[in-house]
Design an enzyme around this catalytic site. Sequence first.
Site, PDB file in Angstrom:
ATOM      1  CB  SER A 181      72.674  85.355  13.163  1.00  0.00           C
ATOM      2  OG  SER A 181      73.824  85.614  13.931  1.00  0.00           O
TER       3      SER A 181
ATOM      4  CB  SER B 163      72.248  82.895  17.216  1.00  0.00           C
ATOM      5  OG  SER B 163      72.594  83.569  16.028  1.00  0.00           O
TER       6      SER B 163
ATOM      7  CE  LYS C 240      75.348  82.477  13.436  1.00  0.00           C
ATOM      8  NZ  LYS C 240      75.167  83.156  14.719  1.00  0.00           N
TER       9      LYS C 240
ATOM     10  CE  LYS D 167      70.297  81.985  14.081  1.00  0.00           C
ATOM     11  NZ  LYS D 167      70.025  83.209  14.889  1.00  0.00           N
TER      12      LYS D 167
END
Length: 392
Positions: free
Chosen positions: A56, A121, A59, A232
């Site tokens: 993730s 997320s 992202k 993140k």
Amino acid sequence: MKKLPAATLIAALLATPATAAAPTFDGTAPIAYMEDMNTGAVLFQRDADRRMPPASMAKMMTVYVAFTLIRQGKIKLDTMYTVSPDTWRKWHGTEAGSLMFLEVNSSVSVENLLKGIVTLSGNDACVVLAEGIAGTEQAFTSLMNQQAAKLGLSNSHFGTSNGWPDNGVTYVTARDLAKLAAATIRDYPDLYKKFYSLPSFTWGKQIGSGDAITQNNRDPLLGRVAGADGLKTGHTDEAKYGFTGSAEQNGRRLVMVVAGLETYNLRADESVKFMNWGFRAWTLEPLVKKGRRVGEADVQNGSVSRVGLVAPTDLGITVPSGTTPSKQAKIVYNGPIDPGANGIKAGDHIADLIVQTPDAGVQTLPLVAETDVAPAGFFRRIWLGFWSLFGM
């Protein structure tokens, strides 16, 4: 790039003997990287250029593309995108990973999708945003890769908007993730502040009870490290547990990456330990006070032949705490500098002070024009042309 010899620099840059070795971090992350954004000093690196799946953490690039389009006026925070039935079918349920819990055929604003991506997320939020912006997720990944190239992420490629495993099409390095994080903070500070440090976000309803679903931000630094405000986490079976994070203390901002950790708790503990180490083991050594002249740059086709170079703010270099390491410095700029048709304004960034230390490598500090420089007038252009005939 033109380089002025170090002898032209102010006395504060004269080399002094090193007093201690660089500190080391004894963490267990197989991949780790930390950089001081103020100076560009690399404080720690372990396998930082190994290609790896980002999970993730990919992202961050989806968000960076969206921030860019918002700044360009091509989309707005209140732009609405619809959750298509096909996207909903693919990205819901226990097999779809982290979700925002978007409802089929619902319309969601860009602002809420970004909150769902950064805080929750949400894999579903990423795909809805990508399809809304570019028509298809594949078309959106082309935008991601274009931005990656512009940012100099030479060891990264994106095949999905959310980092879902794709048989190795999507890959990054820790160094590239740190570059992306730094670019997000530097290029879009207001949007970064708005989206990247929300402690939680509420969206969707629980099946049966209909109660609202509130999910906490997974950032392991929030509330545990002073000044932490992003970025993140990521996790898949292939990538294991990773995190790209940043914090600012007393005007000094660090960016860090850890990856390949075995458990959720180990990622959290390692991230906190790593960031605290960065602030404690290293410090900012004052170098040049704001407004002080450091050197001069040659000017071509301007109203003057040289312009002073001054510090735009108080400048310093990152050094191990409690040490005074040796350092070498030089001024670098594209030169001679041509003011062009619009001239140079006092305060324009036209050169860099490059400082080399044995512990933190190359550190780059900005230098700006001391005064305005207008384009050469008619008679000065004739005069310059006359002297150029004689190679002077």
